[in-house]
Design an enzyme around this catalytic site. Structure first.
Site, short mmCIF file in Angstrom:
data_model
loop_
_atom_site.label_atom_id
_atom_site.label_comp_id
_atom_site.label_asym_id
_atom_site.label_seq_id
_atom_site.Cartn_x
_atom_site.Cartn_y
_atom_site.Cartn_z
CE LYS A 88 -3.35 -2.58 -0.27
NZ LYS A 88 -3.30 -2.26 -2.03
CD GLU A 116 -7.52 2.40 -1.01
OE1 GLU A 116 -6.60 1.76 -0.29
OE2 GLU A 116 -7.63 2.23 -1.82
CG HIS A 128 -5.06 -1.70 3.37
ND1 HIS A 128 -5.22 -0.85 2.09
CD2 HIS A 128 -4.38 -0.52 4.35
CE1 HIS A 128 -5.64 0.37 2.23
NE2 HIS A 128 -4.12 1.09 3.25
CG ASN A 129 -7.04 -2.14 -1.67
OD1 ASN A 129 -5.97 -1.87 -0.07
ND2 ASN A 129 -6.99 -2.14 -2.46
CB SER A 140 -0.74 -0.04 1.31
OG SER A 140 -1.55 1.18 1.36
N1 NAD Z 1 -1.28 1.83 -8.13
C1 NAD Z 1 -1.19 1.64 -7.06
O1 NAD Z 1 -1.73 2.77 -5.80
C2 NAD Z 1 -0.69 0.01 -6.36
C3 NAD Z 1 -0.57 -0.02 -4.80
C4 NAD Z 1 -0.71 -1.23 -4.62
C5 NAD Z 1 -0.90 -1.97 -5.82
N2 NAD Z 1 -0.51 -1.87 -7.11
C6 NAD Z 1 -1.19 -3.32 -7.52
O2 NAD Z 1 0.56 -3.47 -8.43
C7 NAD Z 1 0.47 -3.74 -9.64
C8 NAD Z 1 0.77 -3.01 -10.23
O3 NAD Z 1 0.42 -2.13 -10.47
P1 NAD Z 1 0.76 -0.21 -11.02
O4 NAD Z 1 -0.23 0.73 -10.23
O5 NAD Z 1 2.14 -0.33 -11.36
O6 NAD Z 1 -0.07 -0.75 -12.51
P2 NAD Z 1 0.92 -0.09 -13.66
O7 NAD Z 1 0.44 -0.44 -15.10
O8 NAD Z 1 0.91 1.20 -13.45
O9 NAD Z 1 2.10 -1.22 -14.19
C9 NAD Z 1 2.49 -2.48 -14.93
C10 NAD Z 1 3.22 -2.20 -15.06
O10 NAD Z 1 3.65 -4.34 -15.65
C11 NAD Z 1 3.65 -4.30 -17.44
N3 NAD Z 1 3.29 -5.84 -17.22
C12 NAD Z 1 2.57 -5.74 -17.52
N4 NAD Z 1 2.14 -7.27 -17.82
C13 NAD Z 1 3.84 -7.34 -17.86
C14 NAD Z 1 3.45 -9.10 -18.05
N5 NAD Z 1 3.82 -10.01 -18.22
N6 NAD Z 1 5.57 -9.02 -18.50
C15 NAD Z 1 6.15 -7.84 -17.45
N7 NAD Z 1 5.39 -6.68 -17.85
C16 NAD Z 1 3.71 -6.75 -17.19
C17 NAD Z 1 3.18 -3.37 -17.48
O11 NAD Z 1 3.97 -2.89 -18.74
C18 NAD Z 1 3.63 -2.24 -16.90
O12 NAD Z 1 4.85 -1.46 -16.83
C19 NAD Z 1 -1.03 -4.88 -9.83
O13 NAD Z 1 -1.06 -6.04 -9.37
C20 NAD Z 1 -1.50 -3.59 -8.83
O14 NAD Z 1 -3.44 -3.53 -8.38
C21 NAD Z 1 -0.73 -0.75 -7.67
O1 6PG Z 2 -3.73 0.62 -0.72
C1 6PG Z 2 -3.07 1.22 -1.93
O2 6PG Z 2 -2.57 1.80 -2.29
C2 6PG Z 2 -4.11 1.27 -2.41
O3 6PG Z 2 -5.30 0.36 -2.07
C3 6PG Z 2 -3.75 0.40 -3.57
O4 6PG Z 2 -3.79 -0.80 -3.97
C4 6PG Z 2 -5.00 1.13 -4.98
O5 6PG Z 2 -5.03 2.14 -5.66
C5 6PG Z 2 -5.57 0.34 -5.32
O6 6PG Z 2 -5.62 -1.49 -6.34
C6 6PG Z 2 -6.95 0.73 -5.75
O7 6PG Z 2 -8.22 -0.36 -5.35
P1 6PG Z 2 -9.86 0.27 -6.68
O8 6PG Z 2 -8.89 -0.11 -8.10
O9 6PG Z 2 -10.40 -1.49 -6.45
O10 6PG Z 2 -9.89 1.21 -6.45
#
Ligand code: NAD
Ligand code: 6PG
Length: 291
Positions: free
Chosen positions: A164, A171, A167-168, A112
């Site tokens: 997590k 959220e 947590h979400n 997170s």
């Molecule tokens: N954005 C957030 O706030 C957040 C917070 C916590 C967790 N997450 C989780 O983290 C993960 C990544 O999220 P993000 O926000 O960085 O997404 P993003 O779309 O910004 O980045 C994903 C990256 O993965 C790459 N990718 C996709 N498929 C691939 C593959 N098969 N092989 C190699 N690279 C590949 C894409 O090119 C991209 O650069 C997701 O599971 C998301 O749910 C996101």
């Molecule tokens: O804790 C965090 O950093 C956020 O929760 C992060 O995981 C992300 O922004 C979620 O993927 C959004 O979730 P939704 O797309 O379901 O709103």
């Protein structure tokens, strides 16, 4: 220590950077060659010294499944995969069992902190065997925020993503409460400075929080949110929380309502409310509005 990072997007890219700043040797792979250090997972694995640790930070579902499957064929006994994406906890148990047959460890780690994690650190919730978690601990130490909190080894495989998920869910409920309070203040004419009220709540109040800080930040950009459409996506965690609540017969009215509010936000016209309007008209002759 050395680590492979798969997925160098908003999260993985910043996490790789925070790890490098913390003195770790990070080899990054993304399907986008413009940000990748290597051409593919095979080269990534070749560049790492055994026993290896590979952190997967790609979208949950098919991309994570595909990456874990491919890594499972490339890695060897003693190596560890960490899934840091927002995966469903039931997938973790399957991954751990399949990899375990090859002697490859698996740790699920809910992360997170979003795009702020590079500067603030990432809160980490992990699940897995203690020996596997201990091996990855230098990485967790660098990623987590400073201070005592911000990290938990929540239990066996799946526990990190379960924590997590909840947590979400929380959220969702917190955001919905801020959203509804804001709508009421904007709709009534009693409070003249809505942005100022939210901003004042940041200090001393019961509801001061990071989400409130971010809300004020959004209102600073666009005081009445006139540039935005009232449309909110969801990427799975909220619905999994509600599904888990049903499985355990736990009432989650707030989180469920917050999830449903997102579904409603995607409708231009509500089919259900058409039925309510039609029935009121049928039994009471009440007026309806036509398209
Ligand atoms: N954005 C957030 O706030 C957040 C917070 C916590 C967790 N997450 C989780 O983290 C993960 C990544 O999220 P993000 O926000 O960085 O997404 P993003 O779309 O910004 O980045 C994903 C990256 O993965 C790459 N990718 C996709 N498929 C691939 C593959 N098969 N092989 C190699 N690279 C590949 C894409 O090119 C991209 O650069 C997701 O599971 C998301 O749910 C996101
Ligand atoms: O804790 C965090 O950093 C956020 O929760 C992060 O995981 C992300 O922004 C979620 O993927 C959004 O979730 P939704 O797309 O379901 O709103």
């Amino acid at each position: 220590m050395q680590i492979g990072m798969v997925g160098l997007g908003k999260m993985g890219g910043n996490m790789a950077e925070r790890l490098r700043r913390g003195g770790h040797d990070v080899v990054g792979y993304d399907r986008d060659p413009a940000v990748s250090d290597v051409a593919g997972l095979k080269e990534l694995v070749q560049r790492l010294q055994a026993p290896r640790v590979v952190w997967v930070m790609v979208p949950a579902g098919a991309p994570t499944q595909q990456t874990v499957d491919e890594l499972g064929d490339l890695l060897a006994e003693g190596d560890i995969i960490v899934d840091g994406g927002n995966s469903h906890y039931v997938d973790d148990q399957k991954h751990a069992a399949e990899l375990g047959e090859k002697g490859i460890g698996f740790v699920d780690c809910g992360v997170s902190g979003g795009v702020w994690g590079l500067q603030n650190g990432y809160a980490l919730m992990c699940g897995g065997e203690k020996a596997h978690v201990d091996r990855v601990m230098p990485i967790f130490e660098t990623l987590k925020p400073e201070g005592e909190d911000g990290f938990v080894h929540a239990g066996d495989v799946g526990a990190g993503h379960f924590a997590k998920m909840v947590h979400n869910g929380i959220e969702y409920g917190m955001m919905q409460a801020f959203a509804e309070g804001w709508e009421l203040l904007e709709a009534s004419d009693v409070v003249k400075d809505v942005r100022g009220s939210f901003s004042s709540w940041r200090t001393g109040t019961v509801i001061r929080s990071w989400l409130l800080d971010l809300m004020v930040r959004a209102l600073d950009d666009d005081e009445h949110l006139e540039e935005l459409k009232g449309y909110a996506q969801d990427s799975g965690e909220g619905r999994w929380t509600v599904q888990a609540a049903v499985d355990h017969s736990v009432p989650l009215p707030v989180i469920t309502a917050a999830l449903y509010a997102r579904f409603a936000s995607r409708q231009d016209d509500s089919p259900a409310m058409k039925v309510v309007a039609a029935l009121r008209n049928q039994f009471g002759g009440h007026a309806v509005e036509s398209k």
